[in-house]
Motif scaffolding. Structure first.
Motif, mmCIF file in Angstrom:
data_model
loop_
_atom_site.group_PDB
_atom_site.id
_atom_site.type_symbol
_atom_site.label_atom_id
_atom_site.label_comp_id
_atom_site.label_asym_id
_atom_site.label_seq_id
_atom_site.Cartn_x
_atom_site.Cartn_y
_atom_site.Cartn_z
ATOM 1 N N LYS A 190 42.056 62.431 -78.780
ATOM 2 C CA LYS A 190 42.334 62.227 -77.360
ATOM 3 C C LYS A 190 41.777 63.366 -76.516
ATOM 4 N N HIS A 191 41.745 64.553 -77.099
ATOM 5 C CA HIS A 191 41.290 65.735 -76.360
ATOM 6 C C HIS A 191 39.825 66.055 -76.632
ATOM 7 N N GLY A 192 39.147 65.148 -77.326
ATOM 8 C CA GLY A 192 37.706 65.270 -77.491
ATOM 9 C C GLY A 192 37.230 66.300 -78.506
ATOM 10 N N PHE A 193 38.122 66.734 -79.395
ATOM 11 C CA PHE A 193 37.702 67.708 -80.402
ATOM 12 C C PHE A 193 36.836 67.034 -81.463
ATOM 13 N N ASN A 194 35.920 67.805 -82.051
ATOM 14 C CA ASN A 194 35.178 67.338 -83.212
ATOM 15 C C ASN A 194 36.060 67.549 -84.446
ATOM 16 N N ILE A 195 36.192 66.524 -85.260
ATOM 17 C CA ILE A 195 37.084 66.598 -86.424
ATOM 18 C C ILE A 195 36.289 66.347 -87.701
ATOM 19 N N THR A 196 36.460 67.241 -88.668
ATOM 20 C CA THR A 196 35.889 67.050 -89.997
ATOM 21 C C THR A 196 37.039 66.965 -90.984
ATOM 22 N N VAL A 197 37.000 65.959 -91.874
ATOM 23 C CA VAL A 197 38.050 65.800 -92.886
ATOM 24 C C VAL A 197 37.465 66.188 -94.235
ATOM 25 N N ALA A 198 38.131 67.118 -94.915
ATOM 26 C CA ALA A 198 37.673 67.583 -96.228
ATOM 27 C C ALA A 198 38.819 67.505 -97.230
ATOM 28 N N SER A 199 38.446 67.463 -98.502
ATOM 29 C CA SER A 199 39.450 67.435 -99.586
ATOM 30 C C SER A 199 38.861 68.152 -100.798
ATOM 31 N N PRO A 200 39.707 68.578 -101.732
ATOM 32 C CA PRO A 200 39.205 69.314 -102.893
ATOM 33 C C PRO A 200 38.083 68.598 -103.648
ATOM 34 N N LEU A 201 38.211 67.291 -103.824
ATOM 35 C CA LEU A 201 37.213 66.551 -104.592
ATOM 36 C C LEU A 201 36.206 65.804 -103.725
ATOM 37 N N GLY A 202 36.473 65.717 -102.423
ATOM 38 C CA GLY A 202 35.629 64.909 -101.549
ATOM 39 C C GLY A 202 35.842 63.431 -101.813
ATOM 40 N N GLY A 203 35.146 62.592 -101.068
ATOM 41 C CA GLY A 203 35.262 61.146 -101.278
ATOM 42 C C GLY A 203 36.536 60.564 -100.704
ATOM 43 N N LYS A 204 36.991 59.474 -101.296
ATOM 44 C CA LYS A 204 38.142 58.720 -100.764
ATOM 45 C C LYS A 204 39.452 59.445 -101.045
ATOM 46 N N THR A 205 40.268 59.547 -100.023
ATOM 47 C CA THR A 205 41.570 60.213 -100.151
ATOM 48 C C THR A 205 42.647 59.224 -100.568
ATOM 49 N N PRO A 206 43.433 59.550 -101.611
ATOM 50 C CA PRO A 206 44.537 58.674 -101.977
ATOM 51 C C PRO A 206 45.661 58.760 -100.943
ATOM 52 N N ILE A 207 46.215 57.624 -100.578
ATOM 53 C CA ILE A 207 47.325 57.592 -99.617
ATOM 54 C C ILE A 207 48.605 57.213 -100.350
ATOM 55 N N ASP A 208 49.652 57.995 -100.137
ATOM 56 C CA ASP A 208 50.945 57.706 -100.744
ATOM 57 C C ASP A 208 51.430 56.355 -100.227
ATOM 58 N N THR A 210 35.647 61.666 -97.483
ATOM 59 C CA THR A 210 35.858 63.027 -96.990
ATOM 60 C C THR A 210 34.814 63.983 -97.562
ATOM 61 N N MET A 211 34.583 65.053 -96.826
ATOM 62 C CA MET A 211 33.665 66.096 -97.297
ATOM 63 C C MET A 211 34.324 66.885 -98.424
ATOM 64 N N LYS A 212 33.540 67.304 -99.412
ATOM 65 C CA LYS A 212 34.083 68.151 -100.467
ATOM 66 C C LYS A 212 34.351 69.536 -99.892
ATOM 67 N N LEU A 213 35.526 70.064 -100.204
ATOM 68 C CA LEU A 213 36.006 71.297 -99.575
ATOM 69 C C LEU A 213 35.062 72.480 -99.775
ATOM 70 N N ASP A 214 34.378 72.524 -100.902
ATOM 71 C CA ASP A 214 33.511 73.683 -101.145
ATOM 72 C C ASP A 214 32.288 73.701 -100.223
ATOM 73 N N GLY A 215 32.112 72.621 -99.446
ATOM 74 C CA GLY A 215 31.021 72.588 -98.468
ATOM 75 C C GLY A 215 31.422 73.070 -97.091
#
Length: 219
Positions: free
Chosen positions: A37-55, A77-82
């Motif tokens: 809503k506030h126009g920020f650029n958002i990057t989503v990363a995870s330890p393994l990258g790829g699809k995130t499991p949802i509970d 998602t981007m791999k965290l080491d990147g």
């Protein structure tokens, strides 16, 4: 210049052979929506990258379509080491029990948290997201949370959720051991703490408050 936010989510999808876990969707979605809503650029990363499991337990509520629609941002998602701290203005860790298994010992995350914090950038987490903070240390060897007013999913809430016996540790207890000034509020109440550029929220109910505090600081 647009501000950049790095959201780090879990890659872990199992508590044990019987119980699945993952990201708590609303904690990701509510914050993502607020940042967008506030126009920020958002990057989503995870330890393994790829699809995130949802509970799957986080999908059982009466969720607004707007919340469900954010799942697409978790598909690759981007791999965290990147990730490089210099590219972002804030780092945010939403929860879900998955974080208890893959964030505490993640060296890439620990390095990022140290860099963000020591360069005066925002470090924020909500619910089980602060699991990523338990082993994070600063250049002086002290725990990042030492002496800081923080909060996270409480031992009381973990017991109420019936999952305390399945966790590798209790989050509140572990953060207290790291020398934090841990502050609790009644179970499931909207509660967050701000100590300088460190922002933490207690539970899913606190997500929007944490997101708004991040936005206020970035503005």
């Amino acid at each position: 210049m647009k501000k950049n936010i790095l959201i780090v989510v879990t890659s872990a999808n199992q508590i044990n052979s019987e119980k699945s876990t993952g990201l708590w969707l609303s904690e990701f979605a509510e914050s993502y929506i607020e940042f967008s809503k506030h126009g920020f650029n958002i990057t989503v990363a995870s330890p393994l990258g790829g699809k995130t499991p949802i509970d799957k337990n986080s999908l059982s509520e009466e969720l607004h379509q707007e919340i469900l629609d954010t799942e697409k941002f978790l598909a690759d998602t981007m791999k965290l080491d990147g990730a490089k701290a210099s590219d972002y203005d804030a780092i945010f860790l939403p929860g879900g029990h998955g974080t208890m298994f893959d964030l505490p010992d993640n060296e890439n995350l620990q390095s990022l948290l140290k860099e963000f914090y020591e360069s005066g950038k925002i470090v924020a987490a909500v619910c089980h997201g602060p699991a990523g903070l338990v082993n994070a240390k600063l250049s002086n060897g002290k725990y990042l949370v030492e002496g800081k007013r923080i909060t996270a999913f409480t031992d009381s809430e973990e017991k109420a959720a019936g999952l305390d016996q399945y966790m590798p540790f209790l989050l509140e207890s572990k953060l207290r051991q790291s020398g934090s000034s841990f502050v609790t509020a009644p179970d499931w109440s909207d509660h967050y703490e701000v100590d300088g550029n460190l922002i933490t929220g207690q539970n899913p109910q606190s997500t929007i408050s944490v997101a708004k505090e991040i936005i206020a600081k970035l503005k």
